[in-house]
Design an enzyme around this catalytic site. Structure first.
Site, PDB file in Angstrom:
ATOM      1  N   GLY A   1       0.839  -1.192   0.000  1.00  0.00           N
ATOM      2  CA  GLY A   1       0.000   0.000   0.000  1.00  0.00           C
ATOM      3  C   GLY A   1       0.870   1.235   0.000  1.00  0.00           C
ATOM      4  N   SER A   2       0.324   2.325   0.515  1.00  0.00           N
ATOM      5  CA  SER A   2       1.046   3.597   0.468  1.00  0.00           C
ATOM      6  C   SER A   2       2.135   3.657   1.543  1.00  0.00           C
ATOM      7  CB  SER A   2       0.056   4.741   0.676  1.00  0.00           C
ATOM      8  OG  SER A   2      -0.571   4.595   1.938  1.00  0.00           O
TER       9      SER A   2
ATOM     10  N   GLU B   1       5.560  -3.313   1.037  1.00  0.00           N
ATOM     11  CA  GLU B   1       5.768  -2.889  -0.356  1.00  0.00           C
ATOM     12  C   GLU B   1       4.978  -1.617  -0.549  1.00  0.00           C
ATOM     13  OE1 GLU B   1       7.912  -3.879  -2.347  1.00  0.00           O
ATOM     14  OE2 GLU B   1       8.464  -5.785  -1.432  1.00  0.00           O
TER      15      GLU B   1
ATOM     16  N   CYS C   1       2.137   0.624  -8.965  1.00  0.00           N
ATOM     17  CA  CYS C   1       3.332   0.988  -8.200  1.00  0.00           C
ATOM     18  C   CYS C   1       4.551   1.028  -9.119  1.00  0.00           C
ATOM     19  CB  CYS C   1       3.548  -0.005  -7.068  1.00  0.00           C
ATOM     20  SG  CYS C   1       3.616  -1.700  -7.645  1.00  0.00           S
TER      21      CYS C   1
HETATM   22  P1  NAP Z   1      -3.374   2.328   1.175  1.00  0.00           P
HETATM   23  O1  NAP Z   1      -4.365   3.419   1.313  1.00  0.00           O
HETATM   24  O2  NAP Z   1      -2.081   2.460   1.886  1.00  0.00           O
HETATM   25  O3  NAP Z   1      -4.128   0.988   1.634  1.00  0.00           O
HETATM   26  C1  NAP Z   1      -3.519  -0.270   1.555  1.00  0.00           C
HETATM   27  C2  NAP Z   1      -4.227  -1.212   2.491  1.00  0.00           C
HETATM   28  O4  NAP Z   1      -4.003  -0.786   3.830  1.00  0.00           O
HETATM   29  C3  NAP Z   1      -5.748  -1.246   2.312  1.00  0.00           C
HETATM   30  O5  NAP Z   1      -6.219  -2.541   2.525  1.00  0.00           O
HETATM   31  C4  NAP Z   1      -6.218  -0.307   3.405  1.00  0.00           C
HETATM   32  O6  NAP Z   1      -7.546  -0.517   3.817  1.00  0.00           O
HETATM   33  C5  NAP Z   1      -5.248  -0.674   4.505  1.00  0.00           C
HETATM   34  N1  NAP Z   1      -5.160   0.320   5.579  1.00  0.00           N
HETATM   35  C6  NAP Z   1      -5.611   1.604   5.583  1.00  0.00           C
HETATM   36  N2  NAP Z   1      -5.357   2.178   6.781  1.00  0.00           N
HETATM   37  C7  NAP Z   1      -4.740   1.253   7.543  1.00  0.00           C
HETATM   38  C8  NAP Z   1      -4.210   1.256   8.854  1.00  0.00           C
HETATM   39  N3  NAP Z   1      -4.270   2.328   9.631  1.00  0.00           N
HETATM   40  N4  NAP Z   1      -3.615   0.123   9.310  1.00  0.00           N
HETATM   41  C9  NAP Z   1      -3.516  -0.980   8.522  1.00  0.00           C
HETATM   42  N5  NAP Z   1      -4.014  -1.040   7.266  1.00  0.00           N
HETATM   43  C10 NAP Z   1      -4.605   0.063   6.773  1.00  0.00           C
HETATM   44  O7  NAP Z   1      -3.010   2.049  -0.356  1.00  0.00           O
HETATM   45  P2  NAP Z   1      -3.995   1.927  -1.580  1.00  0.00           P
HETATM   46  O8  NAP Z   1      -4.508   3.298  -1.883  1.00  0.00           O
HETATM   47  O9  NAP Z   1      -4.952   0.804  -1.355  1.00  0.00           O
HETATM   48  O10 NAP Z   1      -2.995   1.435  -2.751  1.00  0.00           O
HETATM   49  C11 NAP Z   1      -2.180   2.296  -3.463  1.00  0.00           C
HETATM   50  C12 NAP Z   1      -0.781   2.300  -2.889  1.00  0.00           C
HETATM   51  O11 NAP Z   1      -0.255   0.977  -2.934  1.00  0.00           O
HETATM   52  C13 NAP Z   1       0.186   3.134  -3.717  1.00  0.00           C
HETATM   53  O12 NAP Z   1       1.012   3.861  -2.851  1.00  0.00           O
HETATM   54  C14 NAP Z   1       0.996   2.094  -4.484  1.00  0.00           C
HETATM   55  O13 NAP Z   1       2.280   2.497  -4.877  1.00  0.00           O
HETATM   56  C15 NAP Z   1       1.058   1.005  -3.476  1.00  0.00           C
HETATM   57  N6  NAP Z   1       1.389  -0.275  -4.114  1.00  0.00           N
HETATM   58  C16 NAP Z   1       2.659  -0.757  -3.966  1.00  0.00           C
HETATM   59  C17 NAP Z   1       3.026  -1.950  -4.579  1.00  0.00           C
HETATM   60  C18 NAP Z   1       4.408  -2.496  -4.409  1.00  0.00           C
HETATM   61  O14 NAP Z   1       4.606  -3.684  -4.642  1.00  0.00           O
HETATM   62  N7  NAP Z   1       5.386  -1.680  -4.009  1.00  0.00           N
HETATM   63  C19 NAP Z   1       2.082  -2.664  -5.331  1.00  0.00           C
HETATM   64  C20 NAP Z   1       0.797  -2.139  -5.469  1.00  0.00           C
HETATM   65  C21 NAP Z   1       0.459  -0.935  -4.840  1.00  0.00           C
HETATM   66  P3  NAP Z   1      -8.745   0.404   3.278  1.00  0.00           P
HETATM   67  O15 NAP Z   1      -8.846   0.111   1.832  1.00  0.00           O
HETATM   68  O16 NAP Z   1      -9.890  -0.052   4.068  1.00  0.00           O
HETATM   69  O17 NAP Z   1      -8.346   1.834   3.541  1.00  0.00           O
END
Ligand code: NAP
Length: 483
Positions: free
Chosen positions: A226-227, A248, A282
Site C-alpha cells: 500500500g502507500s 511494499e 506501483c
Molecule cells: P493504502 O491506502 O495504503 O491501503 C492499503 C491497504 O491498507 C488497504 O487494505 C487499506 O484498507 C489498509 N489500511 C488503511 N489504513 C490502515 C491502517 N491504519 N492500518 C492498517 N491497514 C490500513 O493504499 P492503496 O490506496 O490501497 O494502494 C495504493 C498504494 O499501494 C500506492 O502507494 C501504491 O504504490 C502502493 N502499491 C505498492 C506496490 C508495491 O509492490 N510496491 C504494489 C501495489 C500498490 P482500506 O482500503 O480499508 O483503507
C-alpha cells in the site's frame, strides 16, 4: 451478486457489524454488491481461529499443501475470464488487464504449490566431534495480509500463496474499494478441505481491521502492500511486539530516454508505463527523463499517442484506459494538475475529467513538460495517469536525476548503447531495472521489491519469498555411539 457477502472466519461465513457497497468506477449507478465490515471482536475471533489452524496446517503433509494450492491456482486460471470481468468492473482496469491479473494470480498459487515441495535446509557437521547440525525452515504461524485496490487480487495472492505453502495460517484484509474480487477468492478457499481458520477473509476498514491486525501480539507477521504513509503506521503498530513486517510501498519510477534510443520503442514504453492501468501502478513511469537532443520529437510523438488512447468503460470493447478507481483518486488527479500548473509546468495534453456514456471517474491521460525534478509533482506519488517530462543534457545527468528520489521500486532506460544500459543497471538504486522495456511488468518466479521508501523487509515472489514466511531453526544432535 444479490445478497450481502460475508466474511470468512474459522471456516464459516460471518456477517459483519455493517456493510459497505462496492461501486463500479466505470458506471457509478452499478452497485456490485454489499460487503461485510468486520467488527473489532471479529478480528479477535479470526486471530483465535487462525492460531488454532496454524498448529494443524504447520505440520500438514507437503502434498496436502501442494494439492490445495494447485487446485486453487488451476481454478483461478480456468475462471480468469469470468473473474477478470468482475475485477475490471470493480477496479476499472480494461477487461484484458483484469483477465491478465486474475490469470497471474492463479499462477502464484501454481508456482508456490510446487515451492511447498522444494523447501530445503542444511545438514552439516558441527565443529565439535560427534555432533551434527540440522538447519531447517519452519512456519512462523499466523500471517496478516493487507493489500491495496490497484492490483486487488494479484498483490494479495503473491502473499497468500507463499504464506500457505510454507505452512502458515492467513488472515487477509483486502482494500475496501475492491471487496467483490476478494470475496471470490475466499469462496474458492471455502470449497477446499483445510483446517478451519487456515484461510480467513476480513473485509472492513483499514482503520479498524488493518490497525488491529498490525497491533496484535498474536499475529506473527504482517505483509503489507500500500502507500508509504499507511505502511509507516503498520510498522509503528507492529514494532512494540517485534512482529515481523514486510512492506511494499509507493514509488516515483523514472523512465530514461537516451538520444541513442529507439524512438518508437521509447514512446510505446512511456505510454504503457505512464498511462496503462490509469497510472495506478506501483511500477508506473511517472517521471520521463528525456535527453535534450530527442526531447521535442519524443514529446510530439507521445502527445499524439496519449491523445489517441481510448478512455472508456472498463468492459467496453476497445477501451485502453479505464476510469480511476474512485472519487478520491479523481480529485487527487485534478489537484495534481492544478499543482503542476502552479509549479510552472506546461500542460501538453489531458488534465481534465472526461464524460462518457456512463457516469464514471474518467480522467484524460496527461503530459506535462518543463518540469524540474525538485517539484512536488516529481517528488510525490500521484498514482494517476499523469506523467512529467524532465530534460537531461547527458547520460550522467539523467542517471543522477533518476536516482534523486526518496523512492526506489523500478526504473528503466531506453538506449541502444550496451555500455549505458549496463552502467544504468548497475547504478540505479531501485529494486527492479528495465532495459528497453516499460517500468511496469514483472515476472512471478523472480524476486520483486524496491529500495529506500518503496520497500522494507525481505523480497516478495520467487524462491526468496521463503525468507519472510519461515523461521529458521538450527538443531544440534549428539546421537552418541551405537550399542
Ligand atoms: P493504502 O491506502 O495504503 O491501503 C492499503 C491497504 O491498507 C488497504 O487494505 C487499506 O484498507 C489498509 N489500511 C488503511 N489504513 C490502515 C491502517 N491504519 N492500518 C492498517 N491497514 C490500513 O493504499 P492503496 O490506496 O490501497 O494502494 C495504493 C498504494 O499501494 C500506492 O502507494 C501504491 O504504490 C502502493 N502499491 C505498492 C506496490 C508495491 O509492490 N510496491 C504494489 C501495489 C500498490 P482500506 O482500503 O480499508 O483503507
Amino acid at each position: 451478486m444479490a445478497s450481502d457477502k460475508h466474511n470468512y472466519i474459522g471456516g464459516r461465513w460471518v456477517a459483519g457489524g455493517s456493510t459497505r457497497p462496492s461501486v463500479n468506477p466505470s458506471d457509478i449507478s452499478d452497485i456490485i454488491g454489499h460487503f461485510a465490515e468486520a467488527t473489532p471482536a471479529q478480528v479477535g475471533e479470526a486471530i483465535v481461529a487462525a492460531r488454532s489452524a496454524a498448529t494443524a496446517w504447520g505440520v500438514s503433509q507437503l502434498e496436502a499443501r501442494y494439492k490445495t494450492l494447485m487446485a486453487i491456482g488451476d481454478e483461478i486460471c480456468a475462471r480468469s475470464q469470468e473473474l477478470g470481468e468482475l475485477l475490471s468492473r470493480e477496479e476499472g482496469k480494461p477487461r484484458a488487464e483484469g483477465v491478465g491479473e486474475v490469470f497471474r494470480s492463479g499462477q502464484f498459487f501454481q508456482y508456490f504449490a510446487a515451492e511447498a515441495l522444494r523447501i530445503s535446509g542444511d545438514a552439516v557437521d558441527s565443529t565439535r566431534p560427534g555432533i551434527e547440525v540440522d538447519v531447517r525452515r519452519e512456519p512462523i504461524g499466523v500471517v496478516a495480509v493487507i493489500s491495496p485496490w490497484n492490483f486487488p487480487l494479484s498483490t494479495a495472492c503473491w502473499k497468500i500463496a507463499p504464506a500457505l505453502a510454507f505452512g502458515n495460517a492467513v488472515i487477509w484484509k483486502p482494500a475496501s474499494a475492491t471487496p467483490a474480487i476478494a470475496w471470490q477468492l475466499a469462496e474458492t478457499f471455502s470449497r477446499q478441505t483445510l483446517p478451519p481458520g487456515t484461510f480467513n477473509l476480513l473485509m472492513g476498514s483499514g482503520g479498524v481491521v488493518g490497525n488491529a491486525l498490525a497491533a496484535s501480539p498474536d499475529i506473527d507477521a504482517v505483509t503489507f502492500t500500500g502507500s508509504y504513509e499507511i505502511g509507516q503506521q503498520v510498522a509503528t503498530r507492529a514494532a512494540p511486539n517485534f512482529t515481523r513486517i514486510q512492506l511494499e510501498l509507493g514509488s516515483k519510477n523514472p523512465l530514461v530516454v537516451m538520444d541513442d534510443g529507439d524512438m518508437e520503442l521509447a514512446v510505446a514504453h512511456a505510454l504503457n508505463g505512464a498511462y496503462f492501468g490509469s497510472g495506478q501502478k506501483c511500477t508506473a513511469s511517472s517521471r520521463l527523463i528525456v535527453h535534450r537532443k530527442v526531447h521535442d520529437e519524443f514529446v510530439t510523438k507521445l502527445k499524439a499517442k496519449a491523445e489517441a488512447l481510448v478512455v472508456g468503460h472498463a468492459l467496453d470493447e476497445g477501451t485502453q484506459i479505464g476510469p480511476v478507481v474512485d472519487e478520491k483518486q479523481l480529485a487527487q488527479a485534478l489537484d495534481y494538475v492544478k499543482l503542476a500548473e502552479k509549479e510552472g509546468c506546461e500542460r501538453v495534453c489531458g488534465g481534465e475529467r472526461l464524460k462518457r456514456r456512463t457516469e464514471g471517474y474518467y480522467f484524460a491521460p496527461t503530459l506535462f513538460i518543463g518540469t524540474k525534478n525538485d517539484m512536488r509533482v516529481n517528488r510525490e506519488e500521484m498514482f494517476c495517469p499523469i506523467a512529467c517530462v524532465i530534460e537531461a543534457g547527458s547520460y550522467e545527468e539523467a542517471l543522477q536525476l533518476a536516482n534523486d528520489t526518496p523512492y526506489g521500486l523500478t526504473s528503466g532506460i531506453i538506449t541502444k548503447s550496451l555500455a549505458r544500459a549496463n552502467h544504468f543497471r548497475r547504478h540505479m538504486k531501485t529494486g527492479c531495472v528495465m532495459v528497453n522495456l516499460p517500468t511496469a511488468g514483472t515476472d512471478y518466479h523472480v524476486p520483486f521489491g524496491g529500495r529506500k521508501k518503496s520497500s522494507y523487509g525481505p523480497r516478495e515472489q520467487g524462491r526468496v519469498a521463503v525468507e519472510f514466511f519461515t523461521a529458521m531453526k538450527t538443531s544440534y544432535i549428539n546421537a552418541g555411539a551405537p550399542e
